[in-house]
Design a protein around this motif. Structure first.
Motif, PDB file in Angstrom:
ATOM      1  N   LEU A   1      -3.623  13.011  -1.312  1.00 56.24           N
ATOM      2  CA  LEU A   1      -4.851  12.790  -0.352  1.00 56.24           C
ATOM      3  C   LEU A   1      -5.287  13.920   0.273  1.00 56.24           C
ATOM      4  CD1 LEU A   1      -4.058   9.033   0.703  1.00 56.24           C
ATOM      5  CD2 LEU A   1      -5.627   9.803  -1.090  1.00 56.24           C
TER       6      LEU A   1
ATOM      7  N   PHE B   1      -6.969   4.168  -5.191  1.00 58.90           N
ATOM      8  CA  PHE B   1      -7.870   4.410  -4.154  1.00 58.90           C
ATOM      9  C   PHE B   1      -7.585   6.287  -4.255  1.00 58.90           C
ATOM     10  CE2 PHE B   1      -7.290   0.438  -2.749  1.00 58.90           C
ATOM     11  CZ  PHE B   1      -8.180   0.144  -2.100  1.00 58.90           C
TER      12      PHE B   1
ATOM     13  N   VAL C   1       0.827  -1.164   0.068  1.00 61.11           N
ATOM     14  CA  VAL C   1       0.164   0.058  -0.139  1.00 61.11           C
ATOM     15  C   VAL C   1       1.155   1.302  -0.008  1.00 61.11           C
ATOM     16  CG1 VAL C   1      -1.808   1.180   1.186  1.00 61.11           C
ATOM     17  CG2 VAL C   1      -1.904  -1.303   1.464  1.00 61.11           C
TER      18      VAL C   1
ATOM     19  N   ALA D   1      -7.526  -0.975   1.506  1.00 60.03           N
ATOM     20  CA  ALA D   1      -6.604  -1.501   0.535  1.00 60.03           C
ATOM     21  C   ALA D   1      -5.977  -2.954   0.969  1.00 60.03           C
ATOM     22  CB  ALA D   1      -5.486  -0.526   0.766  1.00 60.03           C
TER      23      ALA D   1
ATOM     24  N   LEU E   1      -8.345   3.624   5.283  1.00 60.17           N
ATOM     25  CA  LEU E   1      -7.878   3.434   3.909  1.00 60.17           C
ATOM     26  C   LEU E   1      -6.748   1.995   4.014  1.00 60.17           C
ATOM     27  CD1 LEU E   1      -7.207   4.757   1.278  1.00 60.17           C
ATOM     28  CD2 LEU E   1      -5.409   5.897   2.360  1.00 60.17           C
TER      29      LEU E   1
ATOM     30  N   ALA F   1       0.740   5.086  -0.061  1.00 62.03           N
ATOM     31  CA  ALA F   1      -0.220   6.461   0.129  1.00 62.03           C
ATOM     32  C   ALA F   1       0.705   7.856  -0.134  1.00 62.03           C
ATOM     33  CB  ALA F   1      -0.660   6.447   1.520  1.00 62.03           C
TER      34      ALA F   1
ATOM     35  N   TYR G   1      -6.611   7.239   7.867  1.00 60.33           N
ATOM     36  CA  TYR G   1      -5.835   6.296   7.242  1.00 60.33           C
ATOM     37  C   TYR G   1      -5.934   4.857   7.915  1.00 60.33           C
ATOM     38  CZ  TYR G   1      -3.036   9.828   4.819  1.00 60.33           C
ATOM     39  OH  TYR G   1      -2.479  10.710   4.146  1.00 60.33           O
TER      40      TYR G   1
ATOM     41  N   CYS H   1      -2.577   4.839  -3.398  1.00 60.10           N
ATOM     42  CA  CYS H   1      -3.365   5.833  -2.898  1.00 60.10           C
ATOM     43  C   CYS H   1      -3.268   7.139  -3.516  1.00 60.10           C
ATOM     44  CB  CYS H   1      -3.459   5.461  -1.234  1.00 60.10           C
ATOM     45  SG  CYS H   1      -3.787   3.979  -0.834  1.00 60.10           S
ATOM     46  N   SER H   2      -3.547   7.514  -4.507  1.00 58.31           N
ATOM     47  CA  SER H   2      -3.384   8.793  -5.327  1.00 58.31           C
ATOM     48  C   SER H   2      -4.242   8.833  -6.149  1.00 58.31           C
ATOM     49  CB  SER H   2      -1.849   8.935  -5.681  1.00 58.31           C
ATOM     50  OG  SER H   2      -1.641  10.160  -6.178  1.00 58.31           O
TER      51      SER H   2
END
Length: 165
Positions: A19, A136, A12, A40, A36, A14, A33, A113-114
């Protein structure tokens, strides 16, 4: 989205700046978080979770760095750069990409995550290497090129109560 398998190994990654700016410009709220990371990983094997952050000497940022570490993310911290003209820059695009390619050799899935479109080529590369890419991000702030290049997309805007504090 195809079924997820418990035996899949997941990394993962991030992009905390992306974000943060997305969640604040759209909703004036912070990212959850914990939610998240849970979404994920999704009952698969977590190999590594990294949160890429910028130190900008803003209030409470050290507490934030400690909090994401307590949640299970490894914080990678870079100082913001201030140029002679007073402009500031801080991003982790190259670092995230290098880590994703390196980790891609050891995982089945990269959860990115972006919403940054600069990562669309990274997604294509990882998928070509046989790594599943799950993005995500907030749909309104996510690049179409990035979404097209990923295997799946979780629109965090559709579950604000889950992903926002």
């Amino acid at each position: 989205m195809p079924p997820l398998h418990g035996s899949q190994r997941v990394a993962v990654l991030a992009d905390s700046q992306n974000l943060y700016h997305s969640s604040h410009s759209l909703y004036s709220r912070n990212i959850d978080y914990t939610a998240l990371l849970d979404a994920a990983v999704s009952e698969r094997e977590l190999v590594r979770a990294i949160a890429y952050v910028i130190r900008a000497d803003s209030p409470n940022e050290e507490e934030f760095f400690e909090a994401i570490e307590d949640i299970g993310f490894e914080p990678k911290i870079k100082d913001i750069k201030t140029f002679a003209d007073g402009s500031k820059k801080g991003d982790w695009d190259v670092g995230i990409s290098l880590d994703a390619v390196t980790l891609g050799e050891h995982v089945d899935v990269v959860a990115l995550c972006s919403g940054d479109g600069d990562f669309s080529r990274l997604c294509s590369h990882l998928r070509h290497q046989g790594v599943r890419v799950e993005v995500f991000a907030f749909g309104h702030a996510a690049s179409e090129d990035l979404l097209d290049a990923a295997d799946s997309f979780v629109d965090m805007a559709e579950e604000q109560d889950r992903f926002l504090l």
